[in-house]
Design a protein around this motif. Structure first.
Motif, short mmCIF file in Angstrom:
data_model
loop_
_atom_site.label_atom_id
_atom_site.label_comp_id
_atom_site.label_asym_id
_atom_site.label_seq_id
_atom_site.Cartn_x
_atom_site.Cartn_y
_atom_site.Cartn_z
N GLN A 125 11.67 -24.68 8.47
CA GLN A 125 10.92 -24.29 9.61
C GLN A 125 9.64 -25.03 9.79
O GLN A 125 9.10 -25.43 8.57
N SER A 126 9.26 -25.19 10.89
CA SER A 126 8.02 -26.13 11.19
C SER A 126 7.41 -25.68 12.37
O SER A 126 7.94 -25.58 13.36
N SER A 127 6.05 -25.24 12.26
CA SER A 127 5.34 -25.10 13.37
C SER A 127 4.76 -26.17 14.47
O SER A 127 4.66 -26.20 15.46
N TRP A 128 5.02 -27.22 13.75
CA TRP A 128 4.87 -28.72 14.30
C TRP A 128 5.74 -29.02 15.40
O TRP A 128 5.54 -29.80 16.37
N THR A 129 6.96 -28.27 15.45
CA THR A 129 7.88 -28.48 16.49
C THR A 129 7.56 -27.68 17.62
O THR A 129 8.30 -27.76 18.67
N SER A 130 6.72 -26.63 17.43
CA SER A 130 6.42 -25.65 18.68
C SER A 130 4.87 -25.61 18.94
O SER A 130 4.35 -26.64 19.64
N GLN A 131 4.15 -24.71 18.16
CA GLN A 131 2.78 -24.68 18.42
C GLN A 131 1.94 -24.18 16.99
O GLN A 131 2.74 -23.65 16.38
N PRO A 132 0.78 -24.44 16.82
CA PRO A 132 -0.03 -23.77 15.49
C PRO A 132 0.33 -22.19 15.70
O PRO A 132 0.47 -21.46 16.60
N PHE A 133 0.09 -21.77 14.30
CA PHE A 133 0.29 -20.41 14.17
C PHE A 133 -0.94 -19.68 13.82
O PHE A 133 -1.77 -20.34 13.01
N SER A 134 -1.46 -18.63 14.02
CA SER A 134 -2.55 -17.80 13.90
C SER A 134 -2.36 -16.55 13.44
O SER A 134 -1.38 -15.79 13.57
N PHE A 135 -3.13 -16.06 12.30
CA PHE A 135 -2.87 -14.77 11.62
C PHE A 135 -4.41 -14.55 11.18
O PHE A 135 -5.28 -15.43 10.87
N LYS A 136 -4.84 -13.20 10.86
CA LYS A 136 -5.81 -12.85 10.41
C LYS A 136 -5.43 -12.65 8.81
O LYS A 136 -4.80 -11.97 8.27
N LEU A 137 -6.35 -13.39 7.94
CA LEU A 137 -6.18 -13.41 6.36
C LEU A 137 -6.75 -12.01 5.85
O LEU A 137 -7.61 -11.60 6.25
N GLY A 138 -5.57 -11.49 5.01
CA GLY A 138 -5.91 -10.39 4.20
C GLY A 138 -5.74 -9.28 4.90
O GLY A 138 -5.69 -8.24 4.44
N ALA A 139 -5.08 -9.34 6.16
CA ALA A 139 -4.95 -8.06 6.95
C ALA A 139 -3.32 -7.59 6.80
O ALA A 139 -2.83 -6.70 7.44
N GLY A 140 -2.47 -8.40 5.78
CA GLY A 140 -1.01 -7.87 5.90
C GLY A 140 -0.32 -8.47 6.94
O GLY A 140 0.95 -8.09 7.26
N GLN A 141 -0.71 -9.49 7.55
CA GLN A 141 0.12 -9.96 8.88
C GLN A 141 0.96 -10.90 8.35
O GLN A 141 1.93 -11.40 9.25
N VAL A 142 0.84 -11.61 7.33
CA VAL A 142 1.78 -12.57 6.75
C VAL A 142 2.04 -12.22 5.32
O VAL A 142 1.69 -11.14 4.82
N ILE A 143 3.12 -12.70 4.59
CA ILE A 143 3.47 -12.55 3.37
C ILE A 143 2.30 -12.66 2.40
O ILE A 143 1.34 -13.32 2.52
N PRO A 144 2.31 -11.89 1.19
CA PRO A 144 1.19 -11.66 0.24
C PRO A 144 0.90 -13.21 -0.17
O PRO A 144 -0.21 -13.55 -0.52
N GLY A 145 1.87 -13.92 -0.39
CA GLY A 145 1.73 -15.53 -0.90
C GLY A 145 0.70 -16.16 -0.07
O GLY A 145 -0.19 -16.98 -0.43
N TRP A 146 0.70 -15.90 1.22
CA TRP A 146 -0.27 -16.68 2.25
C TRP A 146 -1.67 -15.74 2.13
O TRP A 146 -2.69 -16.49 2.16
N ASP A 147 -1.78 -14.57 2.00
CA ASP A 147 -2.93 -13.59 2.08
C ASP A 147 -3.69 -14.12 0.68
O ASP A 147 -4.89 -14.32 0.89
N GLN A 148 -3.12 -14.23 -0.04
CA GLN A 148 -3.63 -14.95 -1.52
C GLN A 148 -3.97 -16.46 -1.55
O GLN A 148 -5.11 -16.83 -2.06
N GLY A 149 -2.94 -17.20 -1.20
CA GLY A 149 -3.08 -18.66 -1.32
C GLY A 149 -3.88 -19.30 -0.46
O GLY A 149 -4.28 -20.67 -0.68
N MET A 150 -4.13 -18.72 0.81
CA MET A 150 -4.82 -19.48 1.65
C MET A 150 -6.80 -19.16 1.56
O MET A 150 -7.24 -19.74 2.31
#
Length: 195
Positions: A125-150
């Motif tokens: 998977q790659s957002s580079w082939t479509s468009q940038p991805f946006s999410f709210k950090l720490g709001a549970g909108q992404v997997i926990p590894g992203w909420d912690q790792g970003m």
């Protein structure tokens, strides 16, 4: 006078009993909820390149021992899935240290990313082939590894995340290329932060 003194003593006893009950019930709820203490310690995440204390991450995060090549910010990265057994805890390294604003919980992040998996050893998977991805950090909108790792990443930076199943999709396969209990390898460019 004796009635007032007796009333005060009864009021004191009731307050003490109430406080003790709240403490006992609260402690029991914490013990039986299965959740750990909400207090976390932060420390600087190590990386193959320069990492500053502003790139703080939870203490359970380890640096990646053999990270992907840094490449150039703003161009699709090359992801190299390690041939060693997958880690059991989150691993993070800054491939390029940004100089912009620092990501913190509650911020909306705009990113470009590439995802590879341990099960396929390929980019799936790659957002580079479509468009940038946006999410709210720490709001549970992404997997926990992203909420912690970003957390602590700077705008203009590129970060690699190796996410074990417990902080990814676990026993659920969200789609093609991601097996049950798969370990995920992301390389993420942080484009913009909106507080």
């Amino acid at each position: 006078m004796q009635r007032q003194a007796k009333r005060r003593n009864n009021t004191r006893r009731a307050v003490i009993v109430g406080v003790v009950a709240v403490v006992v019930i609260g402690t029991g709820a914490l013990l039986f909820s299965g959740k750990s203490s909400p207090t976390t310690t932060t420390t600087a995440a190590s990386s193959a390149t320069t990492t500053t204390s502003a790139s703080a991450a939870p203490a359970t995060i380890k640096p990646i021992s053999n990270p992907s090549p840094a490449g150039k910010f703003g161009t699709a990265p090359t992801v190299v899935v390690p041939t060693t057994p997958p880690p059991t805890s989150l691993e993070v390294s800054n491939l390029i240290t940004g100089t912009g604003a620092v990501a913190k919980a509650g911020d909306t992040l705009q990113v470009q990313y590439v995802l590879a998996t341990y099960s396929t050893h390929k980019v799936i998977q790659s957002s580079w082939t479509s468009q940038p991805f946006s999410f709210k950090l720490g709001a549970g909108q992404v997997i926990p590894g992203w909420d912690q790792g970003m957390v602590g990443m700077r705008v203009g930076g590129r970060r690699e995340l190796i996410i074990p199943p417990a902080l990814g999709y676990g026993a659920n396969s969200p789609g093609a290329g991601i097996a049950k209990n798969d370990t995920l390898v992301f390389v993420v460019d942080l484009l913009k932060i909106t507080p």
